[in-house]
Motif scaffolding. Structure first.
Motif, short mmCIF file in Angstrom:
data_model
loop_
_atom_site.label_atom_id
_atom_site.label_comp_id
_atom_site.label_asym_id
_atom_site.label_seq_id
_atom_site.Cartn_x
_atom_site.Cartn_y
_atom_site.Cartn_z
N ALA A 80 0.86 -1.35 0.07
CA ALA A 80 -0.09 -0.02 0.16
C ALA A 80 1.08 1.19 0.01
O ALA A 80 0.52 2.19 -0.90
CB ALA A 80 -0.95 -0.04 1.13
N ALA A 83 2.40 1.87 -3.68
CA ALA A 83 1.46 1.94 -4.55
C ALA A 83 1.02 3.49 -4.27
O ALA A 83 0.86 4.63 -5.08
CB ALA A 83 0.23 1.02 -4.56
N ASP A 84 0.81 4.00 -3.04
CA ASP A 84 0.12 5.19 -2.68
C ASP A 84 1.17 6.31 -2.86
O ASP A 84 0.77 7.51 -3.15
CB ASP A 84 -0.76 5.40 -1.27
CG ASP A 84 -1.83 4.33 -1.62
OD1 ASP A 84 -2.40 4.09 -2.62
OD2 ASP A 84 -2.34 4.14 -0.47
N LYS A 89 -0.89 2.40 -8.44
CA LYS A 89 -1.21 1.11 -8.39
C LYS A 89 -0.92 0.23 -9.52
O LYS A 89 -0.54 -0.70 -9.35
CB LYS A 89 -2.95 1.19 -8.28
CG LYS A 89 -3.47 1.77 -7.07
CD LYS A 89 -4.92 1.63 -6.92
CE LYS A 89 -5.44 2.37 -5.77
NZ LYS A 89 -5.53 4.13 -5.99
N ILE A 93 1.34 -3.05 -9.07
CA ILE A 93 1.03 -4.24 -9.27
C ILE A 93 1.89 -5.04 -10.29
O ILE A 93 2.22 -6.34 -10.06
CB ILE A 93 -0.42 -4.36 -9.79
CG1 ILE A 93 -1.49 -3.91 -8.88
CG2 ILE A 93 -1.15 -5.69 -10.51
CD1 ILE A 93 -2.76 -3.33 -9.36
N CYS A 151 -3.95 -3.61 -3.58
CA CYS A 151 -3.73 -2.62 -4.77
C CYS A 151 -5.00 -3.21 -5.87
O CYS A 151 -5.38 -2.35 -6.60
CB CYS A 151 -2.61 -2.70 -5.37
SG CYS A 151 -1.28 -2.15 -4.33
N PHE A 155 -7.66 -0.71 -7.61
CA PHE A 155 -7.29 -0.46 -9.17
C PHE A 155 -8.57 -0.72 -9.81
O PHE A 155 -8.90 0.10 -10.96
CB PHE A 155 -6.16 -1.02 -9.41
CG PHE A 155 -5.70 -0.59 -10.84
CD1 PHE A 155 -5.05 0.52 -11.06
CD2 PHE A 155 -5.95 -1.51 -11.90
CE1 PHE A 155 -4.76 1.14 -12.30
CE2 PHE A 155 -5.35 -1.02 -13.20
CZ PHE A 155 -4.87 0.20 -13.48
N ASP A 158 -11.13 2.05 -9.31
CA ASP A 158 -10.80 3.10 -9.98
C ASP A 158 -11.20 3.44 -11.29
O ASP A 158 -11.40 4.51 -12.19
CB ASP A 158 -9.16 3.32 -9.72
CG ASP A 158 -8.62 3.57 -8.57
OD1 ASP A 158 -9.51 4.03 -7.57
OD2 ASP A 158 -7.44 3.49 -8.38
N SER A 490 -8.58 1.99 3.61
CA SER A 490 -7.21 1.31 3.25
C SER A 490 -6.69 0.78 4.58
O SER A 490 -5.89 -0.06 4.68
CB SER A 490 -6.37 1.81 2.22
OG SER A 490 -5.99 3.06 2.76
#
Length: 595
Positions: A80, A83-84, A89, A93, A151, A155, A158, A490
């Motif tokens: 996390a 990714a953030d 993301k 991945i 993620c 994703f 999103d 999250s």
């Protein structure tokens, strides 16, 4: 902010759709199916690989198995953050999936016994090599599967716009179905592959194939996910809210410690000591998160029992009869009972059991459901203990290592040497040892009956455990989401996964201690601990006051200056704000807002 939303909308309009859904989500769903097949397939045969290939005993095999599972649920926090705060993301991945794939390939290679079988006797001559390779593979897999865990689902979410709320909800249902479908098929297939015999110089249980197929599925998962690259909606990293929460908590503790003298007035909540640096809205959100995380403290004990389906229960099945008439069930295939029952039980609970309980005017709150789930898991281990007692009664009493073990073969009209462990073979008086290799007169005498306890008896404990999982895990996820602030879903998800990791750590501590002589006693110990923890959790749940996070956030938003409002709004996604407005307008229940 407006420019970014304009770019997002423009890209969405240019993205292809099918039946009102973005085409990109189909790549994500297929990716999740293949990844879950890869993970659960490898995991299904892992404990037997440790025992029969590496040569570890039950306790060490269980310890390493649960250490691996614990790592898989610790690394989501790292994923996390990556990714953030750094990659976003999509890149997170892709990169972590590459690590994941390499780990699966290394596991498959580590299981090829011919690599070090120089004398071609069927036994690896350098077990250190195989052990080191497998440990490296498992570490890479833990980093990969855990890193992408927080993620992929986010994703997928999103990819939808505000007007696609119904489609987004359906996507998450399909996404969850793909997880169970991957688990179901892999748990059925990989034990069959393991039961095959393969090898170049000698035939052994085919662990390379059992690990190789999951590795191939992970390659497919990676290729499919990258193939949808041009269709994805990708947002740049916004900054990790988990880090902000940790910094806010750290500042509050430090500030409170620096002002511990009596001359400083006390504050209503210890988090209020962060007001000198952080906004009241963020502090209120952190309070809500901490309130739920406090309830998480007893939860690891449930996972300590739940995850033993793949270790202790699988090892228990190896001592049972798997003959189902026309086909034979492998010990590691019994794990398939869990996903099958989940697919059956979830709709039954949602459409029949819960509505029936509501009609009986029983206030079956989420926390009460979770308590019942914990008690059902404890009952499952009582059933496992009773079954283990029956198994132990049918098992032969083998001599200990300190006792002399005599081995002989009775042949009609043929004399053979008798072997005593630790001594050279010698002839029995009255028999002539000859070189006659004719075994046509061989008489087979069975002095140890095969175990007559059937594997089907394990269905009882699997049924109880799955019922416990449905009312505990599914309810817990829904409760965590409902009680979390809009931009901290999250954070609580990471906390929930952390309870799984701690639960597996509990198992490996008990297994490594190995103080209980009988396996049934260990089952009873775990059941007793979970009952005690369930009572503690029930007391905590009794004093818990349910919150409406949207109402609390709206209250503090009204108190903040316009500039701070815009700052906080910039930290939440447009989707979250739409969800807040929707939930607030549709909420008809009277809920408490006390923090």
């Amino acid at each position: 902010m407006a420019d970014k939303e304009e770019q997002r909308t423009k890209k969405t309009k240019n993205s292809p759709s099918c039946l009102g859904y973005p085409v990109s989500i189909f790549f994500i769903v297929v990716n999740e199916f293949c990844e879950r097949f890869s993970y659960y397939g490898m995991k299904a045969v892992l404990v037997l690989y440790f025992k029969y290939f590496i040569g570890w005993d039950n306790d060490l095999s269980t310890t390493i198995y649960h250490t691996f599972v614990a790592l898989c649920y610790l690394t989501p926090i790292l994923g996390a953050i990556i990714a953030d705060s750094w990659l976003g993301k999509f890149k997170a991945i892709v990169y972590l999936s590459i690590v994941y794939t390499i780990g699966q390939v290394i596991m498959a290679i580590s299981a090829i016994h011919d690599i070090t079988d120089t004398n071609r006797d069927g036994t690896p001559d350098n077990m250190t090599f195989h052990t080191a390779m497998s440990m490296l593979g498992l570490m890479l897999i833990a980093l990969g599967t855990g890193g992408i865990k927080p993620c992929v689902a986010a994703f997928g979410g999103d990819q939808f716009e505000e007007h696609q709320e119904k489609q987004r909800s359906t996507f998450f249902s399909i996404f969850y179905l793909s997880i169970n479908a991957g688990s179901l098929l892999s748990t059925l297939i990989t034990p069959i592959l393991r039961a095959q015999e393969c090898g170049i110089y000698s035939k052994q249980s085919c662990f390379p194939l059992a690990f190789g197929v999951p590795a191939a599925l992970m390659v497919v998962a990676l290729i499919v996910f990258i193939a949808g690259h041009s269709m994805y909606i990708m947002e740049s990293p916004k900054g990790n809210i988990l880090l902000r929460v940790m910094k806010c908590i750290g500042f509050a503790i430090k500030n409170r410690f620096n002002h511990r003298s009596q001359q400083h007035p006390k504050r209503e909540h210890w988090m209020d000591w962060a007001e000198e640096k952080y906004d009241k809205l963020l502090i209120a959100q952190v309070k809500m998160v901490l309130k739920v995380l406090f309830l998480y403290i007893p939860l690891p004990m449930f996972w300590a029992l739940f995850d033993q389906q793949g270790s202790r229960w699988t090892l228990q099945a190896t001592t049972m009869d798997g003959n189902f008439g026309a086909f034979i069930i492998q010990p590691d295939q019994m794990q398939i009972v869990n996903p099958i029952l989940i697919v059956i039980m979830v709709p039954i609970m949602d459409s029949a059991v819960y509505p029936l309980i509501k009609k009986c005017h029983i206030n079956f709150t989420p926390l009460r459901r979770m308590t019942v789930g914990m008690l059902l898991a404890a009952l499952a281990f009582v059933a496992a203990a009773l079954l283990q007692i029956q198994i132990d009664q049918t098992m032969p009493n083998f001599p200990s290592s300190s006792q002399i073990q005599v081995k002989f073969l009775n042949l009609e009209n043929t004399s053979v040497p008798v072997e005593v462990e630790g001594q050279e073979p010698f002839a029995v008086p009255g028999f002539d040892v000859s070189s006659n290799n004719d075994t046509s007169n061989l008489n087979t005498i069975q002095d140890i009956e095969p175990n007559g306890i059937h594997m089907a008896w394990q269905v009882i404990q699997y049924f109880l455990m799955t019922c416990g999982e449905v009312v505990f895990s599914v309810t817990g996820l829904d409760f965590s989401y409902a009680q979390a602030p809009s931009n901290m879903k999250s954070v609580l998800q990471a906390g929930w996964l952390l309870t799984v990791a701690v639960g597996n750590i509990i198992v490996l501590i008990v297994a490594e201690a190995g103080s209980l002589p009988d396996q049934w006693a260990e089952y009873v110990l775990f059941a007793s601990l979970l009952v005690a923890v369930s009572i503690i959790f029930a007391v905590m749940a009794y004093f818990y006051t349910y919150m409406d996070p949207m109402e609390i956030e709206a209250k503090f938003m009204d108190l903040e200056p316009e500039e701070k409002k815009r700052k906080e709004l910039g930290m939440t996604t447009k989707d979250n704000l739409a969800y807040v407005n929707n939930e607030t307008s549709n909420n008809t229940d009277d809920k408490q807002t006390k923090i």
